[in-house]
Design a protein around this motif. Structure first.
Motif, PDB file in Angstrom:
ATOM      1  N   GLY A 176     -31.895  -7.053   3.910  1.00 27.18           N
ATOM      2  CA  GLY A 176     -33.086  -6.275   4.218  1.00 27.18           C
ATOM      3  C   GLY A 176     -34.324  -7.148   4.245  1.00 27.18           C
TER       4      GLY A 176
ATOM      5  N   ARG B 254     -39.682   2.119  11.233  1.00 24.44           N
ATOM      6  CA  ARG B 254     -40.791   2.308  10.285  1.00 24.44           C
ATOM      7  C   ARG B 254     -41.896   3.187  10.855  1.00 24.44           C
ATOM      8  NH1 ARG B 254     -39.812   2.136   5.261  1.00 24.44           N
ATOM      9  NH2 ARG B 254     -38.331   3.453   6.361  1.00 24.44           N
TER      10      ARG B 254
ATOM     11  N   TYR C 278     -43.752  -2.147   2.481  1.00 20.63           N
ATOM     12  CA  TYR C 278     -42.682  -1.465   3.202  1.00 20.63           C
ATOM     13  C   TYR C 278     -41.376  -2.234   2.993  1.00 20.63           C
ATOM     14  CZ  TYR C 278     -46.152   1.279   5.776  1.00 20.63           C
ATOM     15  OH  TYR C 278     -47.170   2.126   6.125  1.00 20.63           O
ATOM     16  N   LYS C 279     -40.289  -1.483   2.929  1.00 27.99           N
ATOM     17  CA  LYS C 279     -38.959  -2.085   2.840  1.00 27.99           C
ATOM     18  C   LYS C 279     -38.121  -1.603   4.013  1.00 27.99           C
ATOM     19  CE  LYS C 279     -38.845  -2.698  -2.178  1.00 27.99           C
ATOM     20  NZ  LYS C 279     -38.095  -2.427  -3.442  1.00 27.99           N
TER      21      LYS C 279
ATOM     22  N   SER D  66     -38.845  -6.970   3.369  1.00 30.30           N
ATOM     23  CA  SER D  66     -40.013  -6.241   2.883  1.00 30.30           C
ATOM     24  C   SER D  66     -41.248  -6.967   3.387  1.00 30.30           C
ATOM     25  CB  SER D  66     -40.024  -6.172   1.358  1.00 30.30           C
ATOM     26  OG  SER D  66     -40.130  -7.471   0.799  1.00 30.30           O
TER      27      SER D  66
END
Length: 228
Positions: A168, A146, A187-188, A170
């Motif tokens: 995933g 990220r 954000y993912k 987030s």
């Protein structure tokens, strides 16, 4: 809450310290007088043009401008003379910003393998260090994928993380350097086959077993207290 508290919250601590240092440099180190005139500010810039980058000088101007506004004085940094001198410094002393060399994927893989080895070793022989390695692996992988700054990683909180194992995660970053309006940003992070930040964060969260608080504790000592 008082007005002063909200006024302080509008400016980050690092910015306040930087501004104080810049004003002190102008007034104490250089010998300038406050409130300043446009001529004195221009001479200050010229005296430091060969030693400081234009970006640093611009930051010094921002600090002086803030001091004058806060004290109710006219801002000398907005004068045409000051702007012209700063422009001339950029032309005469072009500065190429130094950038850190990015970490290569192969290097990340090597680091991840080493951290995974430390985790496996700690699970078998040194449970007190397990939290340290789990935390470090999660920080490295999440920070890499990220492109987070260290201060942004430190601001992440457990309650702002939504993680789906194998799929995933987030999370909401409440504040960052690029978020000038302090609105926060979502954000993912997808799950990956190698160097997976989702897997690393899942292992770390399971180890913490905490419903809230800072996602990444600030020291090994704090982490080891959780184990006990």
């Amino acid at each position: 809450m008082t007005i002063d508290r909200y006024v302080r919250a509008a400016t980050r601590d690092n910015t306040r310290r930087s501004y104080r240092s810049a004003v002190e440099h102008f007034e104490v180190t250089w010998g300038g007088f406050l409130p300043a005139t446009a001529d004195s500010v221009a001479r200050y810039l010229a005296d430091h043009a060969e030693r400081l980058s234009a970006a640093t000088l611009k930051q010094r101007l921002a600090a002086l401008a803030r001091w004058h506004r806060d004290q109710g004085f006219p801002d000398p940094t907005k004068a045409p003379l000051v702007r012209t001198v700063l422009k001339g410094i950029r032309e005469e002393h072009p500065y190429r910003q130094k950038k850190a060399k990015p970490l290569a994927i192969t290097q990340l893989q090597q680091m991840d393998q080493w951290l995974a080895g430390q985790i496996a070793e700690a699970r078998q022989h040194d449970a007190r260090r397990l939290g340290v390695w789990l935390r470090n692996r999660a920080m490295v992988l999440l920070g890499f994928w990220r492109a987070f700054r260290s201060d942004e990683l430190c601001r992440l909180t457990i309650e702002d993380v939504v993680l789906t194992p194998g799929a995933g995660m987030s999370f909401h970053l409440r504040r960052s350097k690029g978020d000038r309006q302090a609105e926060g940003r979502m954000y993912k992070v997808p799950a990956l086959k190698q160097c997976c930040p989702v897997e690393a964060c899942q292992d770390w969260l399971e180890f913490l077993n905490q419903p809230s608080g800072s996602l990444f504790r600030g020291s090994a000592h704090e982490t080891e207290k959780i184990v006990r």
